[in-house]
Write a protein that holds these residues in place. Structure first.
Motif, short mmCIF file in Angstrom:
data_model
loop_
_atom_site.label_atom_id
_atom_site.label_comp_id
_atom_site.label_asym_id
_atom_site.label_seq_id
_atom_site.Cartn_x
_atom_site.Cartn_y
_atom_site.Cartn_z
N LEU A 1 69.09 10.72 -29.76
CA LEU A 1 68.76 9.84 -28.64
C LEU A 1 69.25 10.48 -27.34
CD1 LEU A 1 69.93 6.47 -30.20
CD2 LEU A 1 67.60 7.33 -30.04
N TRP A 2 68.64 10.08 -26.24
CA TRP A 2 69.06 10.62 -24.94
C TRP A 2 70.53 10.35 -24.69
CZ3 TRP A 2 66.38 13.94 -22.14
CH2 TRP A 2 65.00 14.00 -22.29
N CYS A 3 71.01 9.18 -25.08
CA CYS A 3 72.41 8.84 -24.78
C CYS A 3 73.39 9.67 -25.60
CB CYS A 3 72.65 7.35 -24.99
SG CYS A 3 72.35 6.78 -26.66
N ASP A 4 72.91 10.42 -26.61
CA ASP A 4 73.78 11.29 -27.40
C ASP A 4 73.81 12.72 -26.88
OD1 ASP A 4 74.45 9.21 -29.08
OD2 ASP A 4 72.80 9.61 -30.46
N LEU A 5 73.21 12.96 -25.73
CA LEU A 5 73.18 14.29 -25.14
C LEU A 5 74.60 14.72 -24.79
CD1 LEU A 5 71.16 16.48 -24.06
CD2 LEU A 5 71.43 15.39 -21.84
N PRO A 6 75.02 15.92 -25.21
CA PRO A 6 76.38 16.37 -24.89
C PRO A 6 76.61 16.47 -23.38
CG PRO A 6 75.42 17.75 -26.59
CD PRO A 6 74.32 16.87 -26.08
N GLU A 7 77.84 16.22 -22.99
CA GLU A 7 78.22 16.20 -21.57
C GLU A 7 78.06 17.57 -20.91
OE1 GLU A 7 79.29 13.85 -19.37
OE2 GLU A 7 78.71 12.35 -20.84
N ARG A 8 78.02 18.65 -21.68
CA ARG A 8 77.93 19.98 -21.08
C ARG A 8 76.62 20.19 -20.32
NH1 ARG A 8 77.07 21.20 -26.69
NH2 ARG A 8 75.02 22.11 -27.04
N PHE A 9 75.60 19.40 -20.63
CA PHE A 9 74.33 19.52 -19.93
C PHE A 9 74.36 18.78 -18.60
CE2 PHE A 9 72.99 20.10 -24.41
CZ PHE A 9 72.55 21.39 -24.29
N ALA A 10 74.63 17.50 -18.67
CA ALA A 10 74.69 16.63 -17.49
C ALA A 10 74.78 15.22 -18.02
CB ALA A 10 73.47 16.80 -16.60
N PRO A 11 75.02 14.23 -17.17
CA PRO A 11 74.94 12.86 -17.67
C PRO A 11 73.54 12.60 -18.24
CG PRO A 11 75.97 12.90 -15.51
CD PRO A 11 75.47 14.29 -15.78
N TRP A 12 73.48 11.94 -19.39
CA TRP A 12 72.20 11.78 -20.10
C TRP A 12 71.16 11.07 -19.26
CZ3 TRP A 12 69.76 7.23 -21.11
CH2 TRP A 12 70.52 6.07 -21.00
N ASN A 13 71.58 10.09 -18.46
CA ASN A 13 70.63 9.33 -17.68
C ASN A 13 69.99 10.20 -16.58
OD1 ASN A 13 69.18 7.02 -17.09
ND2 ASN A 13 70.70 6.24 -15.67
#
Length: 109
Positions: free
Chosen positions: A30-42
């Motif tokens: 899910l988008w909300c599970d995107l790791p923080e190293r990329f950017a905030p998921w939203n």
């Protein structure tokens, strides 16, 4: 990088957005599970949507597409399912499912 005159701040690195989208596509998360190293998921989610509306993703895919390669297609008629994958058994009308799922109360006590 953003263009001069575009609203909002300029993106620091578009490669980070592309890597985040590829991570989502590969993992199926899910988008909300995107790791923080990329950017905030939203932020990534909204920017992905803006790029989709502007046709950026379509242009990227057309640019990287090799005209000499045929795209593989999968036909489900050749796929066999396990015998237990036939479907869920129907419930009797007098035994309807509960309106809300059961939840465990995790209170100490």
């Amino acid at each position: 990088m953003g263009k001069v005159g575009d609203a909002g701040c300029s993106a620091a690195d578009n490669r980070l957005l592309i890597n985040a989208v590829l991570w989502i596509a590969r993992s199926g998360a899910l988008w909300c599970d995107l790791p923080e190293r990329f950017a905030p998921w939203n932020t990534v989610y909204r920017r992905f949507g803006r790029w989709a509306q502007k046709g950026v993703w379509q242009r990227v895919l057309e640019a990287v597409q090799d005209p000499g390669i045929a795209w593989p297609m999968l036909d489900s008629t050749g796929v066999r399912a396990h015998q237990h994958a036939a479907g869920q058994k129907k419930q009797r009308p007098d035994r309807s499912p509960r309106p809300f799922p059961l939840r465990l109360a995790l209170t100490p006590g």
